[in-house]
Design an enzyme around this catalytic site. Structure first.
Site, PDB file in Angstrom:
ATOM      1  CE  LYS A  38     -43.211  -4.164   2.041  1.00  0.00           C
ATOM      2  NZ  LYS A  38     -41.972  -4.418   1.241  1.00  0.00           N
ATOM      3  CG  PHE A  80     -38.415  -5.160  -7.525  1.00  0.00           C
ATOM      4  CD1 PHE A  80     -39.475  -4.432  -6.981  1.00  0.00           C
ATOM      5  CD2 PHE A  80     -37.284  -4.471  -7.926  1.00  0.00           C
ATOM      6  CE1 PHE A  80     -39.417  -3.066  -6.828  1.00  0.00           C
ATOM      7  CE2 PHE A  80     -37.207  -3.082  -7.774  1.00  0.00           C
ATOM      8  CZ  PHE A  80     -38.271  -2.387  -7.227  1.00  0.00           C
ATOM      9  NE  ARG A  97     -36.832   5.984   2.944  1.00  0.00           N
ATOM     10  CZ  ARG A  97     -37.246   5.049   2.089  1.00  0.00           C
ATOM     11  NH1 ARG A  97     -38.544   4.749   1.996  1.00  0.00           N
ATOM     12  NH2 ARG A  97     -36.379   4.406   1.326  1.00  0.00           N
ATOM     13  CB  THR A 113     -34.462  -2.322   0.907  1.00  0.00           C
ATOM     14  OG1 THR A 113     -34.680  -0.918   0.767  1.00  0.00           O
ATOM     15  CG2 THR A 113     -35.536  -3.076   0.149  1.00  0.00           C
ATOM     16  NE  ARG A 159     -37.971  -2.413   5.158  1.00  0.00           N
ATOM     17  CZ  ARG A 159     -37.867  -1.359   4.353  1.00  0.00           C
ATOM     18  NH1 ARG A 159     -36.705  -0.694   4.274  1.00  0.00           N
ATOM     19  NH2 ARG A 159     -38.904  -0.961   3.653  1.00  0.00           N
ATOM     20  CG  ASN A 181     -38.961  -5.275   3.069  1.00  0.00           C
ATOM     21  OD1 ASN A 181     -40.197  -5.275   2.996  1.00  0.00           O
ATOM     22  ND2 ASN A 181     -38.206  -4.427   2.398  1.00  0.00           N
ATOM     23  CG  HIS A 210     -44.324   0.873   1.839  1.00  0.00           C
ATOM     24  ND1 HIS A 210     -43.631   0.996   0.666  1.00  0.00           N
ATOM     25  CD2 HIS A 210     -45.031   2.039   2.002  1.00  0.00           C
ATOM     26  CE1 HIS A 210     -43.911   2.181   0.116  1.00  0.00           C
ATOM     27  NE2 HIS A 210     -44.756   2.823   0.910  1.00  0.00           N
TER      28      HIS A 210
END
Length: 395
Positions: A116, A162, A190, A196, A210, A220, A223
């Site tokens: 991100k 959100f 993941r 998250t 993260r 964070n 993705h």
């Protein structure tokens, strides 16, 4: 990154030891640049002695009898990858038999990762985390999404409180989309990401991505696809159209290519991290050349550099990572000369003796496998960047 690759190799080596002498089969495609004919072969890889053979599907005859070919390893053989066999660049389209499908499909699951905007400056370190955890990078591209594209990507969250904040954040700066390959890739990615919430991640999974690079639940760092169908659709979103989220500047920039040997050697994250400490990367894409397109790109060195043909062979030997590089502080400054100095002499032996802190001194092997290509003269910076990021070499 090294740890990531080593874990993946251990998994594949374990498979090889359980199937000593196993033969894996794939359907590969070769596009003849001279005749424009597409040839298909059944490609066989023998794990016992790392030998290969090829069968011509159209003419129903053996094309290449079994021969040792240590340049290819089992971990390079997955659907969508490109391998170089002598002078032919082969695209792996499918598994060639049920045995191969059964034994390798589980090891070659794909998923989509996205770095991100808040973590772009940490892209090199994140890639090191990815590769050291056993993933292979199949595809990668930096994109600048507009708000409509961001909303399309996150349409599964439409209507949630959100949604607006998330999509505006994703459209606020460049992202890096990465297609990953590994055994049980979706769940493993993941798990590597962590919870998250970056705050929760720092408490419950302090070594996760993260926890290390994220700020909160939205900012964070990365993705990860939440299902196999999402992974498929998200991968198509980023990699179907070559112009998706085009972010190259094409002005006051220079080109860097992290060469195939450095990509296969697991050095991409470390090299990129070094670059990001001194320069700004404004575009990034994983590409591959045929021998013809590699020769065209390096044409300026023909007749001048005695290693010209070896250089074209190296550049066409596998995937490379292309970067558009700009000055870190002043976007109006041409970075060609500064970046060339940062890369160091073309001969890594000379670089290690004279300028030991340069990229080629640290990551280069010899004059051909010298880690990176960089633009030599300021007049060629924008030309080389356009050649790659406008895909002028694709025909």
């Amino acid at each position: 990154m090294v740890q990531f690759l080593s874990q993946h190799r251990c998994c594949l080596q374990g498979l090889e030891s359980r199937n000593d002498g196993a033969r894996y089969a794939f359907i590969v495609r070769w596009h003849d640049p001279m005749t424009e004919i597409v040839w298909k072969y059944q490609f066989f890889y023998h794990t016992f002695d790392k030998s290969i053979e090829m069968f011509d599907i159209k003419n129903h005859k053996m094309f290449l009898r079994r021969v040792a070919y240590p340049a290819i390893s089992l971990e390079q053989l997955f659907i969508g990858s490109t391998i170089l066999v002598y002078t032919r660049q082969l695209l792996i389209e499918d598994y060639g038999d049920d045995f191969t499908r059964k034994h390798l499909r589980g090891l070659q699951e794909t998923t989509l990762a996205m770095i991100k905007p808040d973590a772009i400056q940490h892209t090199g370190k994140i890639l090191e985390c990815i590769t050291s955890s056993g993933f292979i990078v199949k595809n990668m591209r930096m994109c600048q999404l507009n708000i409509t594209q961001a909303e399309t990507f996150y349409q599964c969250h439409k209507g949630k409180p959100f949604f607006s904040c998330l999509t505006q954040f994703i459209a606020s700066g460049p992202v890096v989309a990465i297609e990953l390959v590994a055994e049980n890739a979706l769940c493993r990615w993941r798990l590597l990401l962590g919870p998250t919430s970056s705050e929760v991640a720092r408490m419950k999974a302090p070594s996760s991505i993260r926890a290390q690079f994220g700020t909160d639940c939205t900012m964070n760092a990365c993705h990860g696809s939440d299902s196999h169908e999402s992974a498929r659709l998200e991968t198509l979103f980023f990699f179907t159209c070559t112009n998706m989220g085009m972010c190259a500047k094409f002005i006051n920039s220079t080109l860097c290519i992290i060469k195939p040997h450095a990509v296969m050697g697991g050095c991409v994250g470390a090299i990129l991290d070094r670059i990001l400490q001194k320069f700004k990367v404004t575009a990034l894409e994983m590409c591959n050349f045929s021998r013809v397109t590699a020769a065209e790109f390096l044409e300026v060195y023909r007749g001048i550099c005695p290693d010209f043909y070896a250089m074209t062979h190296e550049l066409a030997s596998g995937d490379f990572l292309a970067l558009e590089v700009a000055d870190l502080c002043d976007p109006g400054v041409c970075p060609v000369n500064a970046f060339r100095e940062f890369c160091g002499p073309s001969d890594p032996c000379m670089a290690r003796a004279l300028r030991p802190h340069t990229l080629r001194a640290e990551f280069g092997i010899n004059k051909v496998k010298n880690a990176v290509h960089c633009t030599d003269i300021p007049e060629d910076g924008e030309i080389e960047v356009q050649h790659i990021f406008k895909h002028l070499w694709v025909y």
